[in-house]
Design an enzyme around this catalytic site. Structure first.
Site, PDB file in Angstrom:
ATOM      1  CE  LYS A 193       1.673  81.659  50.761  1.00 62.66           C
ATOM      2  NZ  LYS A 193       2.811  80.744  51.455  1.00 62.66           N
ATOM      3  CG  LEU A 196       6.043  77.885  58.914  1.00 64.93           C
ATOM      4  CD1 LEU A 196       4.927  77.256  57.585  1.00 64.93           C
ATOM      5  CD2 LEU A 196       4.869  78.502  59.777  1.00 64.93           C
ATOM      6  NE  ARG A 233      15.213  78.722  62.536  1.00 65.95           N
ATOM      7  CZ  ARG A 233      16.194  77.782  62.164  1.00 65.95           C
ATOM      8  NH1 ARG A 233      16.678  76.851  63.122  1.00 65.95           N
ATOM      9  NH2 ARG A 233      16.506  77.616  60.897  1.00 65.95           N
ATOM     10  N   GLY A 257      12.311  69.095  60.816  1.00 69.37           N
ATOM     11  CA  GLY A 257      12.787  70.547  60.814  1.00 69.37           C
ATOM     12  C   GLY A 257      12.042  71.282  61.817  1.00 69.37           C
TER      13      GLY A 257
HETATM   14  P1  NAP Z   1      13.458  77.569  58.724  1.00 61.25           P
HETATM   15  O1  NAP Z   1      12.974  78.438  60.221  1.00 61.25           O
HETATM   16  O2  NAP Z   1      14.616  77.817  58.335  1.00 61.25           O
HETATM   17  O3  NAP Z   1      13.349  76.273  59.359  1.00 61.25           O
HETATM   18  C1  NAP Z   1      13.543  75.006  58.531  1.00 61.25           C
HETATM   19  C2  NAP Z   1      14.192  74.013  59.498  1.00 61.25           C
HETATM   20  O4  NAP Z   1      14.379  72.815  58.667  1.00 61.25           O
HETATM   21  C3  NAP Z   1      15.385  74.500  60.437  1.00 61.25           C
HETATM   22  O5  NAP Z   1      15.045  74.203  61.616  1.00 61.25           O
HETATM   23  C4  NAP Z   1      16.543  73.418  59.838  1.00 61.25           C
HETATM   24  O6  NAP Z   1      17.412  72.910  60.380  1.00 61.25           O
HETATM   25  C5  NAP Z   1      15.693  72.116  59.386  1.00 61.25           C
HETATM   26  N1  NAP Z   1      16.065  71.328  58.510  1.00 61.25           N
HETATM   27  C6  NAP Z   1      16.789  71.526  57.220  1.00 61.25           C
HETATM   28  N2  NAP Z   1      17.452  70.388  56.933  1.00 61.25           N
HETATM   29  C7  NAP Z   1      16.982  69.345  57.673  1.00 61.25           C
HETATM   30  C8  NAP Z   1      17.379  68.025  57.831  1.00 61.25           C
HETATM   31  N3  NAP Z   1      17.907  67.170  56.914  1.00 61.25           N
HETATM   32  N4  NAP Z   1      16.939  67.250  58.918  1.00 61.25           N
HETATM   33  C9  NAP Z   1      16.204  67.973  60.035  1.00 61.25           C
HETATM   34  N5  NAP Z   1      15.884  69.307  59.890  1.00 61.25           N
HETATM   35  C10 NAP Z   1      16.306  70.026  58.512  1.00 61.25           C
HETATM   36  O7  NAP Z   1      12.224  77.734  57.829  1.00 61.25           O
HETATM   37  P2  NAP Z   1      10.762  78.028  57.894  1.00 61.25           P
HETATM   38  O8  NAP Z   1      10.466  79.569  57.998  1.00 61.25           O
HETATM   39  O9  NAP Z   1       9.872  77.492  58.941  1.00 61.25           O
HETATM   40  O10 NAP Z   1      10.065  77.637  56.594  1.00 61.25           O
HETATM   41  C11 NAP Z   1       9.688  76.230  56.173  1.00 61.25           C
HETATM   42  C12 NAP Z   1       8.858  76.334  54.948  1.00 61.25           C
HETATM   43  O11 NAP Z   1       7.581  77.053  55.360  1.00 61.25           O
HETATM   44  C13 NAP Z   1       9.402  77.354  53.693  1.00 61.25           C
HETATM   45  O12 NAP Z   1       9.214  76.735  52.564  1.00 61.25           O
HETATM   46  C14 NAP Z   1       8.910  78.431  53.712  1.00 61.25           C
HETATM   47  O13 NAP Z   1       8.815  79.004  52.690  1.00 61.25           O
HETATM   48  C15 NAP Z   1       7.264  78.052  54.401  1.00 61.25           C
HETATM   49  N6  NAP Z   1       6.696  79.088  55.009  1.00 61.25           N
HETATM   50  C16 NAP Z   1       7.164  79.557  56.121  1.00 61.25           C
HETATM   51  C17 NAP Z   1       6.526  80.614  56.735  1.00 61.25           C
HETATM   52  C18 NAP Z   1       6.927  81.430  57.990  1.00 61.25           C
HETATM   53  O14 NAP Z   1       6.324  82.466  58.158  1.00 61.25           O
HETATM   54  N7  NAP Z   1       8.025  81.164  58.543  1.00 61.25           N
HETATM   55  C19 NAP Z   1       5.303  80.925  56.264  1.00 61.25           C
HETATM   56  C20 NAP Z   1       4.625  80.387  55.227  1.00 61.25           C
HETATM   57  C21 NAP Z   1       5.207  79.390  54.561  1.00 61.25           C
HETATM   58  P3  NAP Z   1      18.403  74.091  61.112  1.00 61.25           P
HETATM   59  O15 NAP Z   1      17.755  74.499  62.331  1.00 61.25           O
HETATM   60  O16 NAP Z   1      19.444  72.849  61.794  1.00 61.25           O
HETATM   61  O17 NAP Z   1      18.994  74.780  60.391  1.00 61.25           O
END
Ligand code: NAP
Length: 305
Positions: A184, A13, A133, A9
């Protein structure tokens, strides 16, 4: 054992972790969703991390799940609802004794993941770092925070833990990771759904503190019933502190809803309500909150789970 970090992914993050590890000279490989995404990544030539307004490019190798080669260390950086299917897609490549780090917010997805890979060691992560992003393969480091890591089944600190310090990833090993995750989750349940329902920044909840307080009382009761009295301690006070300290911010659930993205409600408020039902606990405020939120999501045409 290979010391490569496989990152499943390459979103916000996942990219933040990948770039910092690569910058510190650690071996990193990204696993992206499918061949189409892989082609897009290869055209971009790597990830860009924007930190303090400085963009920096990292040409990290990438592959898809069916690629060959064993995986010894996997960082799962998908959303909670994507974690289990994503892990299933790489499960055949997990080596004996592999370690899987689960970055997902909320609770429930970690157990779903662990069931799929019973021979791997699953490390749970609770992160307060912030990233988003700006475009495909381009991520902005938006908020400094901290990462707590732990394994509820094994208190031993993993051999790779120093990689995180060397990569400048602020992290601490804790034997109380479940307490961290529950706390959390409770903070999230008390704040995020209301910001969606009242269509407001976190500070907008200062006008609804009675409702927040009633939710905190129910959440504290739930935490105690679930064997997490420490996570219940001073919950209402901390929720109020967070609301004040982040008054100008929009919650992550609010941002997801506004952007028309699926929320992680199933692993947040949904998890809390399911846990209460399992314990035979009646939590009318919390259940009503979930009903209102589900209805709100439905009216917007967004998934309710
Ligand atoms: P995000 O930006 O949506 O990234 C998720 C990634 O996973 C995307 O790139 C998506 O691909 C990929 N993905 C989904 N299914 C997949 C698969 N089968 N194989 C390969 N890649 C796959 O999410 P995020 O914000 O990083 O969040 C991730 C987790 O961290 C969540 O649970 C969130 O609550 C937690 N979190 C995030 C933050 C933050 O600031 N972002 C802070 C604390 C906690 P595509 O690009 O193709 O859609």
């Amino acid at each position: 054992m290979s010391s490569t970090w496989h990152i499943l992914g390459a979103g916000s993050l996942g990219s933040l972790w990948a770039c910092r590890l690569a910058r510190a000279g650690k071996a990193v490989r990204l696993i992206v969703r499918d061949q189409q995404r892989l082609r897009g990544y290869q055209q971009a030539g790597g990830l860009t991390l924007i930190e303090n307004e400085q963009p920096r490019h990292y040409a990290i190798p990438a592959e898809t799940a069916p690629a060959h080669g064993p995986i010894h260390r996997l960082l799962v950086a998908c959303k909670a609802y994507d974690a289990a299917p994503a892990i299933a897609s790489v499960a055949p490549r997990l080596a004996e004794g592999a370690e899987v780090l689960l970055l997902q917010n909320g609770m429930g997805s970690q157990d779903e993941a662990a069931e799929l890979v019973p021979h791997a060691r699953c490390v749970f992560v609770s992160s307060t770092e912030g990233a988003f992003r700006e475009g495909d393969w381009q991520v902005r480091f938006a908020g400094h925070g901290f990462n707590w890591l732990g394994d509820p089944r094994n208190p031993t600190i993993p051999a790779w833990f120093d990689d995180l310090h060397e990569a400048g990833i602020p992290a601490e090993w804790t034997v109380d990771i479940l307490t961290r995750l529950w706390r959390k989750l409770a903070l999230n349940c008390a704040i995020n759904p209301l910001t969606v329902l009242y269509d407001c920044q976190n500070g907008g909840l200062l006008g609804h503190l009675d409702e927040v307080e009633a939710l905190c009382a129910e959440l504290a009761g739930l935490l105690r019933r679930c064997g997490q009295p420490e996570a219940a301690h001073g919950l209402n006070e901390e929720v109020q502190r967070v609301i004040l300290a982040t008054a100008a911010n929009y919650s992550s659930m609010y941002q997801d809803v506004r952007a028309g993205r699926r929320t992680e409600v199933h692993y947040l408020l949904g998890h809390a309500c399911r846990a209460a039902a399992r314990h035979g606990l009646q939590l009318p405020q919390l259940e009503h909150l979930l009903q209102r939120l589900v209805e709100n999501l439905r009216l917007r045409g967004l998934p309710c789970d």
